[in-house]
Design an enzyme around this catalytic site. Structure first.
Site, PDB file in Angstrom:
ATOM      1  N   HIS A  33      -2.289 -12.793   6.425  1.00 61.06           N
ATOM      2  CA  HIS A  33      -2.531 -12.814   7.868  1.00 61.06           C
ATOM      3  C   HIS A  33      -3.177 -11.501   8.278  1.00 61.06           C
ATOM      4  CE1 HIS A  33       0.572  -9.884   9.182  1.00 61.06           C
ATOM      5  NE2 HIS A  33       1.202 -10.285   8.092  1.00 61.06           N
ATOM      6  N   CYS A  34      -3.838 -11.506   9.440  1.00 61.06           N
ATOM      7  CA  CYS A  34      -4.355 -10.272  10.009  1.00 61.06           C
ATOM      8  C   CYS A  34      -3.629 -10.050  11.338  1.00 61.06           C
ATOM      9  CB  CYS A  34      -5.871 -10.341  10.201  1.00 61.06           C
ATOM     10  SG  CYS A  34      -6.425 -11.710  11.243  1.00 61.06           S
ATOM     11  N   LEU A  35      -4.265  -9.419  12.299  1.00 63.08           N
ATOM     12  CA  LEU A  35      -3.589  -9.090  13.554  1.00 63.08           C
ATOM     13  C   LEU A  35      -3.219 -10.317  14.370  1.00 63.08           C
ATOM     14  CD1 LEU A  35      -2.684  -6.700  15.332  1.00 63.08           C
ATOM     15  CD2 LEU A  35      -4.910  -6.823  16.464  1.00 63.08           C
ATOM     16  N   THR A  36      -4.087 -11.331  14.368  1.00 60.94           N
ATOM     17  CA  THR A  36      -3.844 -12.505  15.212  1.00 60.94           C
ATOM     18  C   THR A  36      -3.958 -13.831  14.477  1.00 60.94           C
ATOM     19  OG1 THR A  36      -6.188 -12.561  15.855  1.00 60.94           O
ATOM     20  CG2 THR A  36      -4.692 -11.311  17.284  1.00 60.94           C
ATOM     21  N   ARG A  37      -4.352 -13.817  13.188  1.00 58.28           N
ATOM     22  CA  ARG A  37      -4.679 -15.074  12.513  1.00 58.28           C
ATOM     23  C   ARG A  37      -3.959 -15.242  11.173  1.00 58.28           C
ATOM     24  NH1 ARG A  37     -10.582 -13.539  12.050  1.00 58.28           N
ATOM     25  NH2 ARG A  37      -9.872 -11.624  13.016  1.00 58.28           N
TER      26      ARG A  37
END
Length: 559
Positions: A33-37
């Site tokens: 995952h990244c910051l929002t996804r």
């Protein structure tokens, strides 16, 4: 949907449904995952049921990019991913691990874009922070009234112009105090870049910092000051050295039998720093691989630092400076030339959001920093702000059109807030690209905004927050040569340009959203009986036209 409610609904049944839509556990090669996804590499994309995932609560959008299927959840994604990975026993890889696997299948250009992105992403918070600090100092130092009489200086000459630093000793002292962190963020940028490259390459990060420092340390002369002395802005480094020699400054390393004449520091320079960082990291990795363990603590740092420093001063620094200057000069010409600016300003504003989608916008960080360092200001940052405001406002127009849909409010509100704070990905991937018409509306709005900013002479002092708060980075009166800011200061025209940008983007989104031509891009659209009739009539007319054309051609052939 509130934060707590979103986490509450992500239970076992929710996760089972998500996994089924992804094609089962065996269809997931890698996940992170990244910051929002939530980011997933699928073994067989054909097994994916994207439509089902889009209907799930909390999902704000889905898309596929860089070989990864990505689900936009917002800032709760880390906790959602932890539950997801734990339930199904998935290896929790980092985003970099995923990227390495995906990039093996990409072409060289995509690899280059990802490489540049990876270099600048860790540095962006530093640039934003430094830009805000410089923006505050910009306000303190701004001359708001050039004809205001402030008194006489020590020589008895009149002091004209009203500024906050001149009117208040406290502000003057605070301005000097803030200059230290501002220098750390921008003047010492080669250190940040070399550290980031060494980290990405898996080399010794401390040596990366040292290599970056070798481009800056005294007695090498500060090239940032050179750019701003006596109006010097030559593309050629030997012209800079010649100018410095005329000023009586020591610009050479003297070894007796020869002199090396370019003893200048590459303060705030991006291209030389990238070149030295890449070269130094490869040297570090090579010497680490071949060096015997018994002397590695002596040989690895010594060879890395000395070899990188020598190559930097003799080859990489001068060549990198010329390359960076050429890029900056091209953008400056496109946005300041009396004819070219009427063409390129609206075009750059129109296509900027497209650069964000492809990831190419990270390359503009180098251009913006270079422009500020060499030319005293930058127009490209105005485009960064314009596209964020335009795309966010277009989502607002889409929300108004769909105000009776609770999911539209949930997805749209967070996307608008994020865009207005400078992060446009939720708006682009969650709404604008999906429905197309908001993307076009926002792009038109940002095009008009940049055009007004360029015409009005609204330039940036530094990189800051790339949206509404970008006004803090605006120069009161442009310091770029040949650029004159219209009356009322750059702040006023930035506000006018982007209020118009926001208004136009909202309005166009509402207009375009009602046009039938865009309905076919709406994945949730179900044609009405009237729409079906229109489509059938259009199809019949097309077939009749084709038949008539064929008949005419046959008649002509028989004559």
């Amino acid at each position: 949907m509130a934060k707590q409610k979103l986490l509450d609904i992500v239970d076992d049944s929710y996760l089972d449904k998500l996994m089924a839509a992804l094609g089962g556990k065996e269809n997931i090669q890698y996940s992170t995952h990244c910051l929002t996804r939530l980011r997933i590499v699928l073994a067989d994309p054909e097994k994916l049921n994207e439509a089902e995932i889009k209907k799930m609560d909390g999902v704000k959008g889905t898309f596929t990019a860089s070989g990864q299927f990505q689900i936009v959840y917002g800032t709760d994604v880390a906790k959602i991913y932890t539950k997801f990975a734990k339930k199904f026993g998935l290896s929790q890889l980092s985003k970099q691990d995923i990227k390495r696997e995906v990039l093996k299948k990409e072409n060289w250009f995509k690899k280059f874009l990802n490489y540049m992105s990876d270099i600048f992403i860790p540095i962006v918070p530093v640039l934003v922070s430094g830009g805000i600090i410089l923006g505050i100092r910009n306000i303190f130092e701004a001359n708001f009234n050039e004809n205001y009489f402030m008194g006489f200086d020590a020589n008895g000459d009149p002091i004209l112009g009203w500024s906050m630093v001149g009117a208040s000793q406290f502000i003057n002292g605070l301005n000097a105090f803030l200059w230290i962190p501002a220098q750390a963020c921008f003047w010492w940028l080669p250190v940040h870049i070399c550290w980031s490259i060494f980290k990405k390459m898996g080399a010794n990060e401390i040596l990366g910092i040292i290599v970056g420092l070798t481009l800056l340390i005294s007695p090498m002369l500060n090239v940032y000051e050179v750019f701003n002395s006596d109006g010097l802005g030559s593309l050629w480094i030997w012209d800079i050295v010649d100018q410095l020699e005329k000023q009586g400054k020591d610009v050479a390393f003297d070894w007796g039998f020869m002199q090396y004449p370019w003893k200048i520091a590459y303060t705030s320079q991006v291209i030389p720093a990238i070149g030295v960082g890449i070269t130094g990291s490869y040297i570090c990795l090579w010497i680490t691989r071949v060096c015997p363990n018994v002397i590695n603590q002596i040989l690895i740092p010594t060879v890395t630092v000395l070899a990188s420093y020598t190559l930097a001063l003799f080859i990489i620094g001068p060549v990198g400076y010329i390359m960076g200057s050429a890029i900056g000069l091209a953008f400056q010409w496109a946005l300041t030339n009396d004819v070219a600016k009427y063409i390129f300003a609206p075009l750059i504003g129109l296509f900027h959001a497209g650069l964000v989608i492809t990831g190419m916008h990270h390359l503009l960080n180098a251009v913006m920093i270079q422009n500020v360092a060499q030319y005293g200001g930058d127009f490209v940052f105005m485009s960064v702000c314009a596209q964020a405001i335009g795309q966010g406002s277009a989502v607002l127009g889409w929300m108004i059109l769909n105000r009776k849909d609770p999911k539209a409010k949930e997805v749209g509100s967070s996307a608008v807030v994020a865009a207005y704070l400078g992060v446009t990905e939720p708006a682009l991937y969650g709404v604008n690209i999906k429905y197309l018409f908001p993307f076009i509306a926002g792009s038109i709005g940002s095009s008009i905004s940049l055009f007004i900013c360029v015409m009005a002479g609204v330039s940036a002092q530094a990189i800051g927050n790339g949206s509404w708060l970008g006004i803090l980075s605006v120069q009161v009166n442009s310091k770029m040569e040949g650029v004159t800011t219209w009356g009322g200061t750059g702040y006023l025209w930035f506000a006018i340009a982007n209020v118009l940008n926001a208004s136009l983007s909202v309005t166009l989104a509402m207009i375009f959203g009602k046009m039938s031509v865009f309905k076919k891009f709406d994945p949730d659209y179900i044609p009405t009986a009237e729409d079906v009739k229109k489509l059938e009539a259009k199809k019949l007319a097309k077939e009749n036209k084709k038949a008539a054309k064929t008949k005419v051609e046959k008649s002509a052939a028989s004559i």
